[in-house]
Design a protein around this motif. Structure first.
Motif, PDB file in Angstrom:
ATOM      1  N   VAL A  73       5.591   2.060 -15.762  1.00 39.53           N
ATOM      2  CA  VAL A  73       5.426   3.146 -14.800  1.00 39.53           C
ATOM      3  C   VAL A  73       6.531   2.953 -13.771  1.00 39.53           C
ATOM      4  CG1 VAL A  73       3.935   4.195 -13.064  1.00 39.53           C
ATOM      5  CG2 VAL A  73       2.925   3.179 -15.125  1.00 39.53           C
ATOM      6  N   ALA A  74       7.450   3.910 -13.679  1.00 36.22           N
ATOM      7  CA  ALA A  74       8.571   3.816 -12.741  1.00 36.22           C
ATOM      8  C   ALA A  74       8.576   5.045 -11.847  1.00 36.22           C
ATOM      9  CB  ALA A  74       9.887   3.701 -13.491  1.00 36.22           C
ATOM     10  N   VAL A  75       8.728   4.820 -10.548  1.00 41.97           N
ATOM     11  CA  VAL A  75       8.760   5.917  -9.578  1.00 41.97           C
ATOM     12  C   VAL A  75      10.015   5.756  -8.727  1.00 41.97           C
ATOM     13  CG1 VAL A  75       7.586   7.023  -7.643  1.00 41.97           C
ATOM     14  CG2 VAL A  75       6.251   6.124  -9.555  1.00 41.97           C
ATOM     15  N   ASP A  76      10.861   6.787  -8.741  1.00 47.68           N
ATOM     16  CA  ASP A  76      12.044   6.830  -7.887  1.00 47.68           C
ATOM     17  C   ASP A  76      11.688   7.596  -6.622  1.00 47.68           C
ATOM     18  OD1 ASP A  76      13.337   5.815 -10.126  1.00 47.68           O
ATOM     19  OD2 ASP A  76      14.316   7.706 -10.633  1.00 47.68           O
ATOM     20  N   ASP A  77      12.199   7.129  -5.479  1.00 49.94           N
ATOM     21  CA  ASP A  77      12.088   7.898  -4.244  1.00 49.94           C
ATOM     22  C   ASP A  77      13.341   7.670  -3.418  1.00 49.94           C
ATOM     23  OD1 ASP A  77      11.721   5.831  -2.144  1.00 49.94           O
ATOM     24  OD2 ASP A  77       9.781   5.482  -3.072  1.00 49.94           O
ATOM     25  N   PRO A  78      13.593   8.510  -2.421  1.00 46.98           N
ATOM     26  CA  PRO A  78      14.853   8.427  -1.672  1.00 46.98           C
ATOM     27  C   PRO A  78      14.915   7.338  -0.602  1.00 46.98           C
ATOM     28  CG  PRO A  78      13.584  10.321  -0.937  1.00 46.98           C
ATOM     29  CD  PRO A  78      12.846   9.730  -2.104  1.00 46.98           C
ATOM     30  N   SER A  79      13.847   6.611  -0.359  1.00 50.47           N
ATOM     31  CA  SER A  79      13.846   5.609   0.702  1.00 50.47           C
ATOM     32  C   SER A  79      14.406   4.273   0.216  1.00 50.47           C
ATOM     33  CB  SER A  79      12.423   5.387   1.219  1.00 50.47           C
ATOM     34  OG  SER A  79      12.386   4.290   2.106  1.00 50.47           O
ATOM     35  N   PRO A  80      15.191   3.582   1.046  1.00 48.02           N
ATOM     36  CA  PRO A  80      15.660   2.256   0.674  1.00 48.02           C
ATOM     37  C   PRO A  80      14.630   1.158   0.954  1.00 48.02           C
ATOM     38  CG  PRO A  80      16.568   2.846   2.795  1.00 48.02           C
ATOM     39  CD  PRO A  80      15.779   4.043   2.307  1.00 48.02           C
ATOM     40  N   HIS A  81      13.558   1.471   1.655  1.00 43.99           N
ATOM     41  CA  HIS A  81      12.569   0.471   2.057  1.00 43.99           C
ATOM     42  C   HIS A  81      11.689   0.069   0.881  1.00 43.99           C
ATOM     43  CE1 HIS A  81      13.810   1.091   6.149  1.00 43.99           C
ATOM     44  NE2 HIS A  81      13.611   2.383   6.005  1.00 43.99           N
ATOM     45  N   VAL A  82      11.585  -1.240   0.657  1.00 46.39           N
ATOM     46  CA  VAL A  82      10.805  -1.744  -0.465  1.00 46.39           C
ATOM     47  C   VAL A  82       9.333  -1.838  -0.082  1.00 46.39           C
ATOM     48  CG1 VAL A  82      12.751  -3.026  -1.409  1.00 46.39           C
ATOM     49  CG2 VAL A  82      11.171  -4.166   0.131  1.00 46.39           C
ATOM     50  N   PRO A  83       8.438  -1.688  -1.050  1.00 52.73           N
ATOM     51  CA  PRO A  83       7.014  -1.863  -0.753  1.00 52.73           C
ATOM     52  C   PRO A  83       6.746  -3.314  -0.362  1.00 52.73           C
ATOM     53  CG  PRO A  83       7.344  -1.325  -3.082  1.00 52.73           C
ATOM     54  CD  PRO A  83       8.675  -1.366  -2.446  1.00 52.73           C
ATOM     55  N   HIS A  84       5.757  -3.508   0.456  1.00 53.32           N
ATOM     56  CA  HIS A  84       5.394  -4.861   0.857  1.00 53.32           C
ATOM     57  C   HIS A  84       3.885  -4.948   1.027  1.00 53.32           C
ATOM     58  CE1 HIS A  84       5.861  -2.678   4.649  1.00 53.32           C
ATOM     59  NE2 HIS A  84       4.951  -3.487   5.127  1.00 53.32           N
ATOM     60  N   THR A  85       3.398  -6.139   0.849  1.00 51.11           N
ATOM     61  CA  THR A  85       1.974  -6.381   1.024  1.00 51.11           C
ATOM     62  C   THR A  85       1.674  -6.412   2.509  1.00 51.11           C
ATOM     63  OG1 THR A  85       1.951  -7.672  -1.007  1.00 51.11           O
ATOM     64  CG2 THR A  85       0.093  -7.969   0.494  1.00 51.11           C
ATOM     65  N   ARG A  86       0.634  -5.704   2.899  1.00 46.71           N
ATOM     66  CA  ARG A  86       0.206  -5.737   4.296  1.00 46.71           C
ATOM     67  C   ARG A  86      -1.295  -5.953   4.353  1.00 46.71           C
ATOM     68  NH1 ARG A  86      -0.588  -0.114   6.524  1.00 46.71           N
ATOM     69  NH2 ARG A  86      -0.823   1.133   4.674  1.00 46.71           N
ATOM     70  N   THR A  87      -1.781  -6.274   5.491  1.00 42.09           N
ATOM     71  CA  THR A  87      -3.203  -6.518   5.651  1.00 42.09           C
ATOM     72  C   THR A  87      -3.947  -5.198   5.478  1.00 42.09           C
ATOM     73  OG1 THR A  87      -2.741  -8.309   7.177  1.00 42.09           O
ATOM     74  CG2 THR A  87      -4.978  -7.393   7.212  1.00 42.09           C
ATOM     75  N   PRO A  88      -4.892  -5.137   4.549  1.00 43.50           N
ATOM     76  CA  PRO A  88      -5.650  -3.900   4.355  1.00 43.50           C
ATOM     77  C   PRO A  88      -6.461  -3.525   5.598  1.00 43.50           C
ATOM     78  CG  PRO A  88      -5.937  -5.365   2.487  1.00 43.50           C
ATOM     79  CD  PRO A  88      -5.251  -6.147   3.562  1.00 43.50           C
ATOM     80  N   ASP A  89      -6.507  -2.232   5.851  1.00 37.07           N
ATOM     81  CA  ASP A  89      -7.317  -1.707   6.950  1.00 37.07           C
ATOM     82  C   ASP A  89      -8.711  -1.441   6.405  1.00 37.07           C
ATOM     83  OD1 ASP A  89      -8.574  -0.311   8.946  1.00 37.07           O
ATOM     84  OD2 ASP A  89      -7.046   1.244   9.126  1.00 37.07           O
ATOM     85  N   LEU A  90      -9.655  -2.280   6.742  1.00 42.86           N
ATOM     86  CA  LEU A  90     -11.013  -2.168   6.198  1.00 42.86           C
ATOM     87  C   LEU A  90     -11.766  -0.945   6.716  1.00 42.86           C
ATOM     88  CD1 LEU A  90     -12.033  -5.937   6.219  1.00 42.86           C
ATOM     89  CD2 LEU A  90     -11.093  -4.569   4.352  1.00 42.86           C
ATOM     90  N   THR A  91     -11.237  -0.265   7.746  1.00 45.48           N
ATOM     91  CA  THR A  91     -11.869   0.972   8.221  1.00 45.48           C
ATOM     92  C   THR A  91     -11.424   2.168   7.388  1.00 45.48           C
ATOM     93  OG1 THR A  91     -10.117   1.544   9.799  1.00 45.48           O
ATOM     94  CG2 THR A  91     -11.892   0.076  10.585  1.00 45.48           C
ATOM     95  N   GLY A  92     -10.368   1.976   6.572  1.00 47.37           N
ATOM     96  CA  GLY A  92      -9.886   3.068   5.728  1.00 47.37           C
ATOM     97  C   GLY A  92      -8.903   3.988   6.413  1.00 47.37           C
ATOM     98  N   ALA A  93      -8.543   3.708   7.655  1.00 46.54           N
ATOM     99  CA  ALA A  93      -7.675   4.607   8.411  1.00 46.54           C
ATOM    100  C   ALA A  93      -6.217   4.560   7.974  1.00 46.54           C
ATOM    101  CB  ALA A  93      -7.776   4.299   9.904  1.00 46.54           C
ATOM    102  N   SER A  94      -5.719   3.382   7.603  1.00 41.89           N
ATOM    103  CA  SER A  94      -4.288   3.306   7.305  1.00 41.89           C
ATOM    104  C   SER A  94      -3.955   2.625   5.984  1.00 41.89           C
ATOM    105  CB  SER A  94      -3.552   2.592   8.446  1.00 41.89           C
ATOM    106  OG  SER A  94      -3.974   1.245   8.537  1.00 41.89           O
ATOM    107  N   GLY A  95      -4.928   2.373   5.144  1.00 44.62           N
ATOM    108  CA  GLY A  95      -4.647   1.838   3.806  1.00 44.62           C
ATOM    109  C   GLY A  95      -4.292   0.370   3.806  1.00 44.62           C
ATOM    110  N   GLY A  96      -3.281   0.037   2.994  1.00 43.11           N
ATOM    111  CA  GLY A  96      -2.864  -1.341   2.847  1.00 43.11           C
ATOM    112  C   GLY A  96      -3.366  -1.991   1.564  1.00 43.11           C
TER     113      GLY A  96
END
Length: 127
Positions: A73-96
């Motif tokens: 599964v490959a997805v191209d997008d125009p951003s140079p920013h790489v995905p990174h692991t972040r602390t999940p938001d357990l309230t569901g407001a901002s994902g992660g």
């Protein structure tokens, strides 16, 4: 086997990507993907496309490729920013949860910066 899908309307692109993935999986020659694998592919497509829309500039190109023992599964997008692991938001407001889930489900992942700009995020899933 290979299929491309380009986002045209932001309101339906994640649903369109999941539909393209289902059609791709149904068209695979034997041995077809196992039901659990198909569910995983659709989940990873949904997560990577959502990330491209939310964090990658709002457009994407989805490529699905069947290898003998993997589905890519490959997805191209125009951003140079790489995905990174972040602390999940357990309230569901901002994902992660998405990138963490993708890296857990995939055998391996890759992020490649394209010479013309942007990046390709790939997940390789057991078939």
């Amino acid at each position: 086997m290979h299929v491309d899908a380009t986002a045209l309307r932001p309101t339906t692109t994640v649903a369109d990507a999941r539909e393209k993935a289902r059609n791709f999986l149904e068209a695979l020659p034997e041995p077809a993907a196992a039901p659990d694998t198909a569910d995983t592919v659709i989940l990873v497509v949904s997560e990577l496309v959502t990330n491209a829309l939310r964090h990658g500039g709002g457009t994407y190109i989805l490529r699905l490729t069947a290898h003998p023992d993997l589905i890519e599964v490959a997805v191209d997008d125009p951003s140079p920013h790489v995905p990174h692991t972040r602390t999940p938001d357990l309230t569901g407001a901002s994902g992660g949860f998405g990138w963490r889930m993708v890296t857990h489900l995939a055998r391996t992942t890759a992020v490649i910066h394209r010479p013309a700009g942007g990046k390709t995020v790939s997940a390789f899933l057991a078939r």
